[in-house]
Design an enzyme around this catalytic site. Structure first.
Site, short mmCIF file in Angstrom:
data_model
loop_
_atom_site.label_atom_id
_atom_site.label_comp_id
_atom_site.label_asym_id
_atom_site.label_seq_id
_atom_site.Cartn_x
_atom_site.Cartn_y
_atom_site.Cartn_z
N LYS A 71 2.65 3.02 -12.12
CA LYS A 71 1.64 3.33 -11.11
C LYS A 71 1.62 4.80 -10.68
O LYS A 71 0.57 5.32 -10.29
CB LYS A 71 1.83 2.44 -9.88
CG LYS A 71 1.48 0.98 -10.13
CD LYS A 71 1.63 0.16 -8.86
CE LYS A 71 1.24 -1.29 -9.08
NZ LYS A 71 1.35 -2.08 -7.84
N ASN A 92 -3.48 1.74 -9.34
CA ASN A 92 -3.36 0.36 -9.81
C ASN A 92 -4.59 -0.11 -10.58
O ASN A 92 -4.58 -1.15 -11.21
CB ASN A 92 -3.09 -0.61 -8.66
CG ASN A 92 -4.34 -0.88 -7.83
OD1 ASN A 92 -4.81 -0.02 -7.09
ND2 ASN A 92 -4.88 -2.09 -7.94
N GLY A 130 7.95 -0.01 5.72
CA GLY A 130 8.08 0.49 4.37
C GLY A 130 7.42 1.84 4.18
O GLY A 130 6.54 2.24 4.96
N GLY A 132 7.10 2.92 0.57
CA GLY A 132 6.95 2.97 -0.88
C GLY A 132 5.50 3.06 -1.31
O GLY A 132 4.61 3.38 -0.51
N GLY A 247 -0.02 -12.66 1.72
CA GLY A 247 -0.17 -11.89 0.50
C GLY A 247 -1.10 -12.51 -0.51
O GLY A 247 -1.67 -11.80 -1.36
#
Length: 282
Positions: A71, A92, A130, A132, A247
């Site tokens: 990615k 992505n 997060g 990331g 999700g």
């Protein structure tokens, strides 16, 4: 103009690609909408990524998706990047424009679209768990949507500060990194909580280190993990009276965005959901 007699082909590039539901979902959606398109999953090792991208372009592929570990690395081989992909360095989605491949990021956009089904994020105060690749995309999309403040919790001071500085300097959104060491108590004014780490992936019992008693009913809680969809975090949030987004909804939203960008059609969401649930055995 492309020859309409040629069958458009899309490809998922990753390593490994086993267990990724995208091909199964897209093939079902193509069939439902009567599209003579094909989607293939291709295992590409990092040292072969440049050749794979050149091959897709040379063979006229219509685009595809990019999975780990590519990615971040793939951007250098593409003609250009969309806004969020450029800011975060994370791609992505691949889409063909004329004879070139362009990189986009639709993961953050999917989170934003799901949030907008419940609330307008503009002017809201957000806590982001997060720092990331996924967290960066979510942070940029929320900043572009006009959030008032983003508090970034992570265990890596360097990357957390880089993300905060990106929001502050390029998007002029109030942002702060907080070192995540102990169970964190959310500030009382928190209106949006987004979990974008791998905690809980394939483990419904894994607990995100939060003080769950600090969750207030006015807080919308988003967990980006889709396997399993009902995480410990979402269960705890529901018990506190919070609205939640799982999700699986994010996976379906991202898949619908990708499908529309490739084909120009809005996919049938129920077809995507049934395919995802069948593949993931939910």
């Amino acid at each position: 103009m492309a020859d309409v007699s040629l069958q458009p082909i899309l490809a998922l590039l990753g390593c490994p690609v086993a267990g990724n539901p995208t091909q199964f979902m897209m093939e079902r959606a193509f069939a439902y909408h009567g599209l003579d398109w094909r989607y293939i999953s291709v295992e590409v090792h990092p040292e072969d990524l440049a050749d794979a991208v050149r091959g897709m372009r040379a063979m006229g592929f219509a685009g595809g998706n990019c999975a780990e570990p590519h990615k971040e690395a793939i951007g250098q081989y593409l003609f250009r990047l969309g806004t969020t992909a450029e800011m975060t360095g994370v791609v992505n989605l691949l889409i063909r424009q004329q004879d070139q491949l362009v990189g986009e990021n639709t993961e953050g956009r999917a989170v934003l679209e799901a949030i907008r089904r419940r609330i307008d994020p503009a002017g809201r105060r957000c806590v982001l768990l997060g720092d990331g690749k996924l967290a960066r995309a979510v942070a940029v999309e929320l900043a572009l949507a006009g959030v008032d403040q983003v508090l970034i919790l992570s265990r890596n001071p360097a990357s957390g500060r880089r993300l905060a500085n990106l929001l502050l300097e390029r998007l002029e959104v109030s942002a702060q990194h907080i070192l995540w060491e102990d169970p964190y108590s959310l500030p009382p004014q928190t209106e949006l909580l987004v979990h974008a780490t791998t905690i809980g992936q394939r483990n419904p019992e894994a607990q995100v280190p939060l003080d769950f008693s600090s969750l207030k009913p006015q807080t919308l809680v988003v967990d980006c993990q889709f396997l399993p969809p009902q995480t410990h975090l979402l269960q705890s949030a529901s018990q506190q009276g919070c609205q939640t987004i799982d999700g699986l909804e994010l996976l379906l939203t991202r898949s619908a965005i990708d499908f529309q960008l490739w084909t120009g059609l809005e996919p049938n969401q129920e077809v995507l959901r049934e395919a995802a649930e069948e593949f993931l055995e939910l």
